[in-house]
Scaffold this motif. Sequence first.
Motif, PDB file in Angstrom:
ATOM      1  N   SER A  47     -10.419  84.475  62.463  1.00 12.35           N
ATOM      2  CA  SER A  47     -10.036  83.669  61.301  1.00 12.35           C
ATOM      3  C   SER A  47     -11.274  82.941  60.779  1.00 12.35           C
ATOM      4  O   SER A  47     -12.292  82.855  61.474  1.00 12.35           O
ATOM      5  N   LEU A  48     -11.178  82.394  59.590  1.00 13.69           N
ATOM      6  CA  LEU A  48     -12.290  81.621  59.035  1.00 13.69           C
ATOM      7  C   LEU A  48     -12.589  80.423  59.934  1.00 13.69           C
ATOM      8  O   LEU A  48     -13.748  80.130  60.222  1.00 13.69           O
ATOM      9  N   ASP A  49     -11.548  79.756  60.400  1.00 10.64           N
ATOM     10  CA  ASP A  49     -11.729  78.606  61.280  1.00 10.64           C
ATOM     11  C   ASP A  49     -12.479  78.999  62.561  1.00 10.64           C
ATOM     12  O   ASP A  49     -13.415  78.340  62.979  1.00 10.64           O
ATOM     13  N   ARG A  50     -12.071  80.104  63.167  1.00 10.68           N
ATOM     14  CA  ARG A  50     -12.717  80.572  64.403  1.00 10.68           C
ATOM     15  C   ARG A  50     -14.170  80.988  64.136  1.00 10.68           C
ATOM     16  O   ARG A  50     -15.060  80.729  64.954  1.00 10.68           O
ATOM     17  N   THR A  51     -14.421  81.635  63.010  1.00  8.31           N
ATOM     18  CA  THR A  51     -15.774  82.055  62.661  1.00  8.31           C
ATOM     19  C   THR A  51     -16.700  80.860  62.526  1.00  8.31           C
ATOM     20  O   THR A  51     -17.805  80.849  63.082  1.00  8.31           O
ATOM     21  N   ILE A  52     -16.249  79.835  61.814  1.00  4.21           N
ATOM     22  CA  ILE A  52     -17.077  78.638  61.633  1.00  4.21           C
ATOM     23  C   ILE A  52     -17.264  77.920  62.959  1.00  4.21           C
ATOM     24  O   ILE A  52     -18.353  77.433  63.260  1.00  4.21           O
ATOM     25  N   PHE A  53     -16.226  77.892  63.798  1.00  2.39           N
ATOM     26  CA  PHE A  53     -16.374  77.307  65.130  1.00  2.39           C
ATOM     27  C   PHE A  53     -17.455  78.030  65.924  1.00  2.39           C
ATOM     28  O   PHE A  53     -18.303  77.401  66.561  1.00  2.39           O
ATOM     29  N   LEU A  54     -17.443  79.359  65.910  1.00  2.00           N
ATOM     30  CA  LEU A  54     -18.432  80.129  66.671  1.00  2.00           C
ATOM     31  C   LEU A  54     -19.854  79.889  66.157  1.00  2.00           C
ATOM     32  O   LEU A  54     -20.798  79.810  66.948  1.00  2.00           O
ATOM     33  N   ILE A  55     -20.002  79.760  64.844  1.00  2.00           N
ATOM     34  CA  ILE A  55     -21.324  79.479  64.286  1.00  2.00           C
ATOM     35  C   ILE A  55     -21.799  78.101  64.727  1.00  2.00           C
ATOM     36  O   ILE A  55     -22.932  77.935  65.187  1.00  2.00           O
ATOM     37  N   ALA A  56     -20.919  77.101  64.611  1.00  3.71           N
ATOM     38  CA  ALA A  56     -21.282  75.740  65.028  1.00  3.71           C
ATOM     39  C   ALA A  56     -21.583  75.700  66.517  1.00  3.71           C
ATOM     40  O   ALA A  56     -22.540  75.057  66.957  1.00  3.71           O
ATOM     41  N   ASN A  57     -20.779  76.396  67.298  1.00  2.80           N
ATOM     42  CA  ASN A  57     -20.981  76.426  68.742  1.00  2.80           C
ATOM     43  C   ASN A  57     -22.305  77.104  69.094  1.00  2.80           C
ATOM     44  O   ASN A  57     -22.987  76.710  70.038  1.00  2.80           O
ATOM     45  N   TRP A  58     -22.681  78.126  68.333  1.00  4.08           N
ATOM     46  CA  TRP A  58     -23.960  78.803  68.547  1.00  4.08           C
ATOM     47  C   TRP A  58     -25.111  77.811  68.405  1.00  4.08           C
ATOM     48  O   TRP A  58     -26.003  77.755  69.242  1.00  4.08           O
ATOM     49  N   TYR A  59     -25.073  77.008  67.336  1.00  8.42           N
ATOM     50  CA  TYR A  59     -26.126  76.009  67.133  1.00  8.42           C
ATOM     51  C   TYR A  59     -26.118  74.958  68.241  1.00  8.42           C
ATOM     52  O   TYR A  59     -27.161  74.537  68.729  1.00  8.42           O
ATOM     53  N   LYS A  60     -24.919  74.537  68.638  1.00  8.64           N
ATOM     54  CA  LYS A  60     -24.797  73.541  69.723  1.00  8.64           C
ATOM     55  C   LYS A  60     -25.381  74.098  71.017  1.00  8.64           C
ATOM     56  O   LYS A  60     -26.173  73.429  71.694  1.00  8.64           O
ATOM     57  N   LEU A  61     -24.988  75.307  71.385  1.00 12.71           N
ATOM     58  CA  LEU A  61     -25.495  75.918  72.614  1.00 12.71           C
ATOM     59  C   LEU A  61     -26.990  76.171  72.541  1.00 12.71           C
ATOM     60  O   LEU A  61     -27.699  76.027  73.535  1.00 12.71           O
ATOM     61  N   LEU A  62     -27.473  76.548  71.369  1.00  8.11           N
ATOM     62  CA  LEU A  62     -28.905  76.778  71.204  1.00  8.11           C
ATOM     63  C   LEU A  62     -29.692  75.499  71.478  1.00  8.11           C
ATOM     64  O   LEU A  62     -30.747  75.536  72.114  1.00  8.11           O
ATOM     65  N   LYS A  63     -29.158  74.363  71.025  1.00 10.39           N
ATOM     66  CA  LYS A  63     -29.826  73.083  71.285  1.00 10.39           C
ATOM     67  C   LYS A  63     -29.811  72.756  72.780  1.00 10.39           C
ATOM     68  O   LYS A  63     -30.764  72.203  73.307  1.00 10.39           O
ATOM     69  N   GLU A  64     -28.719  73.117  73.466  1.00 12.22           N
ATOM     70  CA  GLU A  64     -28.582  72.805  74.890  1.00 12.22           C
ATOM     71  C   GLU A  64     -29.340  73.794  75.772  1.00 12.22           C
ATOM     72  O   GLU A  64     -30.050  73.400  76.685  1.00 12.22           O
ATOM     73  N   ILE A  65     -29.169  75.071  75.511  1.00  7.35           N
ATOM     74  CA  ILE A  65     -29.720  76.124  76.377  1.00  7.35           C
ATOM     75  C   ILE A  65     -31.122  76.531  75.946  1.00  7.35           C
ATOM     76  O   ILE A  65     -31.950  76.898  76.769  1.00  7.35           O
ATOM     77  N   LYS A  66     -31.388  76.523  74.657  1.00  6.14           N
ATOM     78  CA  LYS A  66     -32.683  76.869  74.077  1.00  6.14           C
ATOM     79  C   LYS A  66     -33.097  78.325  74.337  1.00  6.14           C
ATOM     80  O   LYS A  66     -34.259  78.643  74.438  1.00  6.14           O
ATOM     81  N   ASP A  67     -32.114  79.190  74.491  1.00  8.81           N
ATOM     82  CA  ASP A  67     -32.394  80.611  74.682  1.00  8.81           C
ATOM     83  C   ASP A  67     -31.460  81.414  73.780  1.00  8.81           C
ATOM     84  O   ASP A  67     -30.324  81.693  74.144  1.00  8.81           O
ATOM     85  N   PRO A  68     -31.917  81.774  72.573  1.00  8.34           N
ATOM     86  CA  PRO A  68     -31.040  82.474  71.630  1.00  8.34           C
ATOM     87  C   PRO A  68     -30.470  83.777  72.182  1.00  8.34           C
ATOM     88  O   PRO A  68     -29.327  84.118  71.912  1.00  8.34           O
ATOM     89  N   TYR A  69     -31.249  84.492  72.964  1.00  3.32           N
ATOM     90  CA  TYR A  69     -30.762  85.754  73.532  1.00  3.32           C
ATOM     91  C   TYR A  69     -29.542  85.509  74.418  1.00  3.32           C
ATOM     92  O   TYR A  69     -28.532  86.197  74.303  1.00  3.32           O
TER      93      TYR A  69
END
Length: 86
Positions: A47-69
């Motif tokens: 869904s659009l809601d789930r898609t935006i959540f996954l994008i936001a979560n990607w940025y959040k995890l990237l800040k925490e984990i710092k490993d895009p792969y």
Amino acid sequence: VDLLNKYFAYIVKIGYKKNRKNYHETNILKLNSSKATQVLGWKSHLSLDRTIFLIANWYKLLKEIKDPYLVCKNQILNYYKKIERI
């Protein structure tokens, strides 16, 4: 804007100006999945809601984990687990 702020508020405040006279995004940004649906039989499982959540979560995890792969790999694996249940 409200849906974006729901998930991105911790990163950046998103807004828009209602009375902006010269607003123009572009003439060539025309995202449309109808051809993929017609030609390939494709349909979205998110869904659009789930898609935006996954994008936001990607940025959040990237800040925490710092490993895009690693972040991408985990999201892709989770997505495959989800669609296998469908």
